[in-house]
Design a protein around this motif. Structure first.
Motif, PDB file in Angstrom:
ATOM      1  N   SER B 310     -10.843  -6.957  -2.054  1.00 18.44           N
ATOM      2  CA  SER B 310     -10.664  -7.235  -3.475  1.00 18.44           C
ATOM      3  C   SER B 310      -9.200  -7.045  -3.854  1.00 18.44           C
ATOM      4  O   SER B 310      -8.645  -7.791  -4.672  1.00 18.44           O
ATOM      5  N   SER B 311      -8.561  -6.051  -3.230  1.00 17.72           N
ATOM      6  CA  SER B 311      -7.149  -5.795  -3.500  1.00 17.72           C
ATOM      7  C   SER B 311      -6.291  -6.982  -3.067  1.00 17.72           C
ATOM      8  O   SER B 311      -5.368  -7.389  -3.775  1.00 17.72           O
ATOM      9  N   ILE B 312      -6.604  -7.540  -1.879  1.00 19.51           N
ATOM     10  CA  ILE B 312      -5.863  -8.719  -1.407  1.00 19.51           C
ATOM     11  C   ILE B 312      -6.038  -9.855  -2.403  1.00 19.51           C
ATOM     12  O   ILE B 312      -5.087 -10.566  -2.752  1.00 19.51           O
ATOM     13  N   GLU B 313      -7.268  -9.997  -2.905  1.00 23.49           N
ATOM     14  CA  GLU B 313      -7.539 -11.067  -3.861  1.00 23.49           C
ATOM     15  C   GLU B 313      -6.727 -10.863  -5.142  1.00 23.49           C
ATOM     16  O   GLU B 313      -6.137 -11.816  -5.679  1.00 23.49           O
ATOM     17  N   HIS B 314      -6.669  -9.621  -5.635  1.00 25.83           N
ATOM     18  CA  HIS B 314      -5.916  -9.363  -6.867  1.00 25.83           C
ATOM     19  C   HIS B 314      -4.423  -9.566  -6.655  1.00 25.83           C
ATOM     20  O   HIS B 314      -3.742 -10.102  -7.533  1.00 25.83           O
ATOM     21  N   PHE B 342      -5.968   0.027 -13.246  1.00 23.85           N
ATOM     22  CA  PHE B 342      -7.011   0.913 -13.773  1.00 23.85           C
ATOM     23  C   PHE B 342      -8.357   0.576 -13.148  1.00 23.85           C
ATOM     24  O   PHE B 342      -9.109   1.462 -12.747  1.00 23.85           O
ATOM     25  N   ALA B 343      -8.656  -0.727 -13.041  1.00 26.63           N
ATOM     26  CA  ALA B 343      -9.946  -1.126 -12.482  1.00 26.63           C
ATOM     27  C   ALA B 343     -10.059  -0.704 -11.026  1.00 26.63           C
ATOM     28  O   ALA B 343     -11.069  -0.123 -10.601  1.00 26.63           O
ATOM     29  N   LYS B 344      -9.001  -0.948 -10.249  1.00 27.04           N
ATOM     30  CA  LYS B 344      -9.098  -0.700  -8.810  1.00 27.04           C
ATOM     31  C   LYS B 344      -9.111   0.777  -8.498  1.00 27.04           C
ATOM     32  O   LYS B 344      -9.894   1.229  -7.649  1.00 27.04           O
ATOM     33  N   SER B 345      -8.280   1.567  -9.193  1.00 26.67           N
ATOM     34  CA  SER B 345      -8.296   3.001  -8.901  1.00 26.67           C
ATOM     35  C   SER B 345      -9.629   3.600  -9.330  1.00 26.67           C
ATOM     36  O   SER B 345     -10.187   4.440  -8.626  1.00 26.67           O
ATOM     37  N   LEU B 346     -10.169   3.131 -10.475  1.00 27.71           N
ATOM     38  CA  LEU B 346     -11.487   3.612 -10.904  1.00 27.71           C
ATOM     39  C   LEU B 346     -12.538   3.298  -9.837  1.00 27.71           C
ATOM     40  O   LEU B 346     -13.353   4.157  -9.469  1.00 27.71           O
ATOM     41  N   ALA B 347     -12.486   2.049  -9.306  1.00 30.39           N
ATOM     42  CA  ALA B 347     -13.472   1.653  -8.301  1.00 30.39           C
ATOM     43  C   ALA B 347     -13.370   2.540  -7.065  1.00 30.39           C
ATOM     44  O   ALA B 347     -14.389   2.995  -6.525  1.00 30.39           O
ATOM     45  N   PHE B 348     -12.138   2.812  -6.608  1.00 22.37           N
ATOM     46  CA  PHE B 348     -11.983   3.658  -5.421  1.00 22.37           C
ATOM     47  C   PHE B 348     -12.519   5.057  -5.688  1.00 22.37           C
ATOM     48  O   PHE B 348     -13.267   5.618  -4.886  1.00 22.37           O
ATOM     49  N   GLY B 384     -16.912  -2.367 -11.608  1.00 29.59           N
ATOM     50  CA  GLY B 384     -17.295  -3.708 -11.161  1.00 29.59           C
ATOM     51  C   GLY B 384     -16.855  -4.768 -12.147  1.00 29.59           C
ATOM     52  O   GLY B 384     -16.312  -5.817 -11.757  1.00 29.59           O
ATOM     53  N   LEU B 385     -17.070  -4.508 -13.430  1.00 23.82           N
ATOM     54  CA  LEU B 385     -16.636  -5.463 -14.460  1.00 23.82           C
ATOM     55  C   LEU B 385     -15.126  -5.678 -14.376  1.00 23.82           C
ATOM     56  O   LEU B 385     -14.639  -6.808 -14.508  1.00 23.82           O
ATOM     57  N   GLY B 386     -14.404  -4.581 -14.143  1.00 19.56           N
ATOM     58  CA  GLY B 386     -12.961  -4.689 -14.032  1.00 19.56           C
ATOM     59  C   GLY B 386     -12.546  -5.526 -12.838  1.00 19.56           C
ATOM     60  O   GLY B 386     -11.622  -6.334 -12.919  1.00 19.56           O
ATOM     61  N   LEU B 387     -13.235  -5.357 -11.699  1.00 13.31           N
ATOM     62  CA  LEU B 387     -12.842  -6.066 -10.485  1.00 13.31           C
ATOM     63  C   LEU B 387     -13.117  -7.565 -10.587  1.00 13.31           C
ATOM     64  O   LEU B 387     -12.341  -8.376 -10.099  1.00 13.31           O
ATOM     65  N   VAL B 423     -14.719 -17.643  -8.683  1.00 10.31           N
ATOM     66  CA  VAL B 423     -16.161 -17.819  -8.863  1.00 10.31           C
ATOM     67  C   VAL B 423     -16.914 -17.247  -7.670  1.00 10.31           C
ATOM     68  O   VAL B 423     -17.919 -16.537  -7.823  1.00 10.31           O
ATOM     69  N   ILE B 424     -16.395 -17.519  -6.451  1.00 15.12           N
ATOM     70  CA  ILE B 424     -17.071 -16.991  -5.268  1.00 15.12           C
ATOM     71  C   ILE B 424     -17.030 -15.462  -5.277  1.00 15.12           C
ATOM     72  O   ILE B 424     -18.021 -14.791  -4.984  1.00 15.12           O
ATOM     73  N   VAL B 425     -15.859 -14.896  -5.644  1.00 16.16           N
ATOM     74  CA  VAL B 425     -15.740 -13.441  -5.715  1.00 16.16           C
ATOM     75  C   VAL B 425     -16.733 -12.888  -6.728  1.00 16.16           C
ATOM     76  O   VAL B 425     -17.400 -11.874  -6.483  1.00 16.16           O
TER      77      VAL B 425
END
Lengths: 224, 487
Positions: B310-314, B342-348, B384-387, B423-425
């Motif tokens: 997901s990080s690569i995608e962002h 914020f989204a990614k650090s929260l997810a981790f 998840g919503l953030g990602l 969309v695929i993500v």
């Protein structure tokens, strides 16, 4: 900057000789199956680099280049090879490297890389960038040889030798294009390089502990 | 200067304090205090930059413009949240490690602060040589942290990370040398020829061949550090093996710092040879990263590796949006750089709590999190919503602006490809999240961390949602200024 060597120093010969030693030592490392021999080749590679930088310093009379050259000789020609050597001896002394290519095939590839580097650098930079123009194709060729060394060997320590040779080649590019970068930057780069090699050595010994040998093809737990 | 120096000195001093035996037992608290103080200073710096333009210091070796201020905010905010969470997380981790595998007290925090120091120096450096030294320093500190655990996987990940990024960073050094060379006949030799602000002002008279070559090497070097495909192969291994707070910081702060390095080269190149050439490359590599990451997102079974892809995608979205180059798209891209952190650090971080609670890193062991722990479940949904970029998360806004900007530009084809990837993500992450959040709770699930460990997570979620509704005027002004830096 106008490069004027003192009369007693045969200028193009000195630089050319050292540049030749630089390239040949890199090729010698690529031809070795023993890691210790490759590390020795790296030591000569660094000394040749330091020699070129010293020649530039003598010719231009700039103190900061001389200081940078002495640092290169001390760090790259002294400390780093000793660190690598100690690591190699700890891992069992005369390590046999296991190249994907045999030595003759590898030498053929390296020869081709050198030819490509010399022909393409001329096309890109033209001739007569500076009096050190002869160093530039040598630097590009050595970069390619260093990369080849990294991808063609399985032995972790040998990949590190490839990396430090590649870094030497980039230093040579810096010296031959711009007579070196500002001293603070050179010192920072050398410090980072030194710490980096120490860390890589640490990881090599951890690989030897956890995987039984320094063979990087066994590093295949993580996938997908 | 009065702001820059304390900001740069705080983290190294904190790192030294953590190594003092008398203080080592309280190193976790020290790391939190130091990073929180750095965040406060970053706010002051941002206010200064807004009020009076770029802040320079140390003979122009350091210089904070709006882009630096933005990255400094990201780095310090996330570093503070991760350090705060680490205070609760790392003791639980340590309790599970064997005695002989434990690090001496304080060493983890010292390296963590060293990583923060490297990132801050990278964000504030104006001299491209200094920028290189800072990013390499941050790489070295984080490599040791990636190899924190004494298991074969962590050793492998640390080795790959260090070796691949060393090659990448060596190429970035070559890029720096080439740019310096292109300026020598204009500026003479001396440190001025490496100062970014000076280089950008004289960009028109630099030798375009070498500037182009320098950009290519910078793209390979700093791009590898930021995680652009195809130089991303180290990233899933490193993020999945590093301790959770470190992975969260690397995927946000280190990404932002490395990307800024690349953007500095981009700005000089664009000013020298025109905008189209380097923009085209950024757009292509951005979209390529998005497309490469998507299949791995779909089939991934391990949570942290999922976040790595997901990080690569962002990173891809960001690079793509900034490459498009219209003010709207660049604004969207920079906003995304800010809010995705914020989204990614929260997810981790929430994943760290759940993985400890479920005693597994695999997502198929995680069903019914919402039932087992409503708090963690809610936080996981928020992450998840953030990602995926759905409202109310702020990433919706930033992705929307990026795409709107891209569709209004000549890069429509690339924008279509980006939408397909998004969309695929969306489909893939919704599937994974549905399985994790809903369903019957696992009977043995217990949150091993104290309830206080949820506080930093709620803070991150609050920031993520709040920014989705309301963009404070100063932040907006800062983003506008940062857009000007890049155009």
């Amino acid at each position: 900057m106008n490069l004027q060597l003192p009369d007693w120093l045969p200028r193009s010969n000195t630089v050319n000789l050292l540049a030749g030693a630089f390239l040949l030592s890199a090729l010698y490392a690529a031809a070795q199956r023993r890691t210790l021999a490759a590390i020795t080749a790296y030591r000569f590679n660094s000394l040749a680099l330091g020699g070129i930088a010293l020649t530039v310093a003598l010719a231009t009379g700039t103190r900061h280049i001389a200081l940078a050259a002495l640092l290169v000789i001390a760090v790259k020609g002294g400390v780093i090879p000793s660190l690598l050597r100690k690591q190699a001896l700890r891992g069992g002394g005369a390590l046999e490297t296991e190249p994907y290519f045999g030595v003759p095939a590898g030498m053929l590839v390296c020869g081709a890389l050198v030819v490509i580097a010399f022909s393409q650098t001329r096309a890109l930079f033209g001739s007569g960038v500076s009096i050190l123009a002869s160093c530039l194709p040598v630097s590009v060729a050595t970069t390619l040889v260093g990369m080849f060394l990294m991808v063609s060997r399985k032995q972790a320590l040998m990949q590190v030798v490839g990396l430090v040779i590649l870094e030497n080649a980039i230093f040579l590019a810096a010296v031959s294009l711009t007579y070196g970068m500002p001293l603070v930057v050179e010192m920072g780069v050398l410090l980072d390089l030194l710490v980096g090699v120490a860390l890589l050595g640490l990881f090599v010994s951890r690989i030897e502990q956890t995987h039984g040998s320094g063979d990087t093809t066994k590093l295949s737990d993580l996938k997908g | 200067m009065l702001v820059l120096l304390p900001l740069l000195l705080l983290a190294p001093l904190g790192a030294i304090a953590c190594l003092v035996p008398a203080l080592a037992a309280r190193a976790g608290r020290i790391a939190t205090m130091v990073t929180a103080a750095a965040f406060a200073l970053a706010l002051v710096l941002a206010a200064r930059v807004l009020a009076g333009g770029p802040v320079a210091g140390a003979n122009l070796w350091l210089r904070a413009d709006a882009l630096s201020a933005l990255v400094t905010l990201v780095v310090t905010a996330i570093a503070a949240a991760c350090a705060w969470y680490g205070e609760y997380y790392m003791p639980v981790v340590l309790a599970r490690e064997r005695e002989q595998d434990r690090w001496p007290a304080g060493r983890y925090e010292a390296l963590y602060l060293a990583l923060v120091a490297g990132m801050l120096l990278g964000a504030l450096a104006n001299n491209l040589g200094l920028l290189w030294i800072a990013i390499e320093g941050a790489t070295l500190a984080s490599a040791l942290l990636v190899g924190y655990y004494r298991r074969p996987g962590a050793v492998e990940a640390g080795w790959k990370y260090l070796l691949l990024c060393s090659v990448g960073i060596a190429l970035a050094l070559l890029a720096t040398v080439l740019l310096y060379y292109s300026a020598v006949h204009v500026l003479g030799d001396g440190s001025r020829g490496l100062h970014w602000s000076v280089l950008r002002d004289v960009a028109g008279s630099l030798d375009p061949r070498f500037v182009k070559l320098a950009f290519l090497f910078a793209l390979a070097g700093y791009g590898a550090k930021a995680g652009l495909a195809p130089m991303h192969s180290w990233l899933p291994d490193a993020y999945s093996q590093a301790p959770t707070p470190v992975a969260a910081l690397m995927s946000t702060g280190l990404l932002a710092t490395s990307l800024t390095g690349l953007l500095r080269f981009h700005a000089v190149t664009a000013a020298c040879v025109g905008h189209e050439w380097s923009s085209g490359l950024l757009v292509s590599f951005g979209v390529l990263s998005m497309l490469v990451a998507t299949p791995f997102l779909l089939v991934q079974g391990e949570y942290k590796r999922l976040l790595a892809y997901s990080s690569i995608e962002h990173t891809g979205i960001l690079t793509f949006a900034i490459g498009v180059g219209t003010p709207l798209a660049v604004f969207g891209g920079l906003l995304h750089l800010f809010v995705q952190s914020f989204a990614k650090s929260l997810a981790f971080l929430v994943g760290g709590s759940i993985a400890r609670g479920a005693a597994s890193r695999r997502m198929d062991q995680w069903s019914g999190v919402l039932e087992a722990s409503p708090a963690l479940g809610t936080l996981l949904v928020g992450a998840g919503l953030g990602l995926v970029g759905l409202p109310p998360a702020a990433t919706f806004l930033s992705e929307w602006l990026s795409l709107a900007g891209a569709f209004a530009s000549p890069h429509r084809g690339a924008a279509v490809a980006a939408v397909v990837a998004l969309v695929i993500v969306f489909a893939g992450l919704t599937f994974h999240w549905g399985r994790m959040v809903l369903g019957r709770a696992r009977p043995r699930f217990t949150d091993l961390l104290p309830a206080a460990s949820h506080a930093p997570l709620w803070a991150l979620l609050a920031a993520l949602v709040l920014l989705g509704f309301w963009l404070p005027a100063p932040l907006r002004a800062l983003l506008d200024r940062a857009v000007e830096v890049l155009s």
